[in-house]
Write an enzyme that holds these catalytic residues in place. Structure first.
Site, PDB file in Angstrom:
ATOM      1  N   GLU A 206      -1.919 -12.523   0.636  1.00 40.52           N
ATOM      2  CA  GLU A 206      -2.047 -11.243  -0.061  1.00 40.52           C
ATOM      3  C   GLU A 206      -1.316 -11.239  -1.402  1.00 40.52           C
ATOM      4  O   GLU A 206      -1.655 -10.475  -2.302  1.00 40.52           O
ATOM      5  CB  GLU A 206      -1.516 -10.112   0.813  1.00 40.52           C
ATOM      6  CG  GLU A 206      -0.039 -10.263   1.162  1.00 40.52           C
ATOM      7  CD  GLU A 206       0.546  -9.053   1.861  1.00 40.52           C
ATOM      8  OE1 GLU A 206      -0.112  -7.995   1.884  1.00 40.52           O
ATOM      9  OE2 GLU A 206       1.672  -9.169   2.377  1.00 40.52           O
TER      10      GLU A 206
ATOM     11  N   ASP B 114       3.827  -0.205  -2.142  1.00 43.14           N
ATOM     12  CA  ASP B 114       4.861   0.146  -1.163  1.00 43.14           C
ATOM     13  C   ASP B 114       5.602  -1.112  -0.717  1.00 43.14           C
ATOM     14  O   ASP B 114       5.086  -1.828   0.127  1.00 43.14           O
ATOM     15  CB  ASP B 114       4.262   0.915   0.014  1.00 43.14           C
ATOM     16  CG  ASP B 114       2.935   0.346   0.519  1.00 43.14           C
ATOM     17  OD1 ASP B 114       2.258  -0.396  -0.197  1.00 43.14           O
ATOM     18  OD2 ASP B 114       2.577   0.677   1.661  1.00 43.14           O
TER      19      ASP B 114
END
Length: 571
Positions: free
Chosen positions: A505, A310
């Site tokens: 991340e 996403d």
């Protein structure tokens, strides 16, 4: 208002869900943009019972819900809400200890020292739900789980689903089997409650899942512990999750007169995501495709979030059915993803193995048949013989999307193909795809859309899936390419750690030790799956990986020659 969603929210704590899932407080606070990140509000704790807060808000507005001034909203939040994080009690994993054995296998002293620091990060990422959250669950968006766990980090304060596969693999290398076991038991707890595993342990994630990795988490745990009793305990939940995906996320596709069943991401929630409420509301402004256009878009955004990607140009489908457009053109449910189906193929094979291990040959045979059917379907629908790789399939045009993604090779990782030549063809595809022309990882795509699951970002799980797939192929060429990509990824992570004393991340393929960017929020620190992937690669290739400049420009293949020249070009 989406009535089915509201009915679901009534499931346990109606007023809690009204605050966090869909109600007027949510709308007013998120559209007022009181916080930099919409997730901040929906992670806040209620200071009073939810019905008291709803009544106070109604009295505050006198029934006029058009607009409450930001200053008034801030005062209201200060009176009735606590900051995020109140749901946790201090906790340090009791099974953590210095010097797990894998560290001794890392030859490079700098990387070994760094791996020790990554091992220490598990303590800072550990969480335990507080006794108050257990006693008063209606005052929290946090879903209670009975065992402590490791979070991704940053804004991701809760237990997340697919992240945890790489976290658990890292924990097992760190010899933290009790913590890993507890996390798996938490997921089993969620399946027993919901019939599937939500995206994360928050009430606003209750209508969507993420890529189903629980069977592989159990496989990793079993391979480490050989605990057949635990396997027996876990298996009913694994079966239930598999049935959820087959009953709720499957679609029949006809190719050359034959029908095949494959899976997709498909979430039927036609409301803005609570944790990204203002973004979703603004994105839907100006849509001209009819009165239900916003609801359709929000369903697709939920589906994109379920994919874990996403968001990405991968999910864009324009008015002509082509893979073009912008975030408004997200149509996740209209695509059959290669990686999801490869993962389910591996799940089916894993479940067959589990049943056979426990002596249930009839159930093992049932899953053997499922593997065969899945493999046949993947090759009929997703395999592109001309390009020599698997591609996402459009349910709009009934054709493949030819764009490059590392996940195009996911069936290699899953060992879900019938002919050895397919693996070699996929290797050649990768070598000529353009995806290898970067010194610091393989990009998520070659499209610079501004979304975070696109170029120039590289994500740890995709690197690991690609590297593990290459290392599983019989050719030395593929295995050496896998090592070379591991070396690049470790060097990128290590350089960023030297610069920032942090793990991220995602990373930028064009910058040495440069964090990634784009998307809905700032790049996050922590970071669970990044640490897990790094530890796995350091364990797998520790005798060869180096912290210095690359010294081994291999001459065994065109792909590696391209990679070596790319160093000079991009460094």
């Amino acid at each position: 208002m989406c009535s089915t969603y509201i009915m679901h929210c009534v499931f346990n704590f109606k007023h809690t869900f009204e605050i966090y899932c869909y109600g007027d407080i949510l709308r007013q606070v998120q559209t007022a943009k009181l916080f930099d990140d919409d997730k901040h509000f929906v992670d806040m704790k209620l200071k009073s019972a939810p019905d008291i807060i709803l009544t106070a808000f109604h009295n505050l507005t006198h029934g006029d819900l058009n607009s409450v001034p930001p200053a008034v909203l801030r005062d209201f939040l200060h009176k009735y809400f606590d900051e995020p994080g109140k749901e946790f009690a201090p906790w340090s994993p009791p099974d953590w200890h210095d010097k797990p054995q894998f560290l001794a296998g890392i030859a490079d002293a700098e990387l070994r020292s760094w791996a020790e620091k990554l091992h220490h990060l598990w303590k800072s990422l550990g969480r335990k739900i507080s006794s108050d959250a257990l006693a008063h669950p209606e005052q929290y968006s946090q879903i209670f789980t009975p065992h402590p766990f490791v979070v991704p980090g940053g804004r991701f304060r809760e237990l997340y689903y697919w992240d945890s596969y790489w976290v658990i693999n890292g924990l097992l290398l760190s010899e933290m089997t009790d913590t890993a076991r507890g996390m798996i038991l938490n997921f089993i707890h969620l399946i027993n409650r919901y019939g599937f595993i939500p995206n994360g342990a928050r009430v606003y994630y209750e209508r969507r899942s993420q890529p189903p990795f629980l069977s592989l988490m159990v496989e990793s745990y079993y391979q480490t512990t050989n605990d057949t009793d635990f396997l027996r305990t876990a298996l009913p939940a694994l079966e239930q999750e598999y049935l959820f995906w087959m009953r709720n996320r499957s679609v029949a596709v006809e190719v050359k007169g034959n029908k095949h069943v494959l899976n997709r991401f498909d979430v039927q929630v036609g409301l803005p995501r609570p944790e990204s409420y203002s973004d979703d509301l603004e994105l839907a402004e100006g849509l001209t495709e009819g009165k239900h256009a916003a609801e359709r878009l929000w369903k697709e955004l939920h589906s994109g979030a379920e994919s874990g990607w996403d968001f990405s140009s991968r999910w864009f489908v324009d008015g002509l059915g082509n893979n073009n457009g912008s975030l408004k053109d997200t149509r996740t449910s209209l695509l059959i993803p290669t990686d999801l189906n490869a993962l389910l193929c591996r799940n089916e094979r894993t479940l067959a193995h589990f049943y056979r291990t426990l002596g249930n040959e009839s159930e093992a045979a049932r899953y053997d048949k499922a593997v065969s059917a899945r493999q046949e379907a993947i090759e009929a629908v997703l395999w592109d013989e001309k390009r020599g790789v698997w591609l996402d399939y459009s349910l709009v045009t009934n054709t493949s999307h030819p764009a490059f993604y590392p996940t195009n090779l996911a069936p290699v990782w899953a060992d879900c193909y019938s002919q050895p030549s397919m693996g070699q063809k996929a290797l050649h595809y990768l070598q000529t795809s353009g995806g290898l022309a970067f010194p610091n990882g393989v990009p998520t795509s070659l499209v610079d859309s501004g979304q975070q699951w696109d170029y120039p970002n590289a994500w740890p799980p995709l690197q690991h899936i690609l590297i593990q797939g290459l290392s599983s192929l019989p050719s030395q060429e593929a295995r050496e390419l896998g090592f070379d990509l591991a070396q690049r990824w470790i060097r990128t992570n290590w350089l960023a750690y030297i610069k920032y004393e942090a793990m991220f991340e995602k990373y930028n393929v064009n910058g040495d030790g440069k964090p990634g960017g784009g998307g809905e929020y700032e790049v996050q620190l922590g970071f669970g799956w990044t640490n897990g992937v790094a530890l796995q690669l350091l364990s797998q290739y520790g005798d060869r990986l180096t912290s210095g400049s690359f010294t081994s420009c291999l001459s065994i293949s065109v792909s590696v020659a391209l990679l070596c020249s790319a160093q000079t070009l991009f460094l």
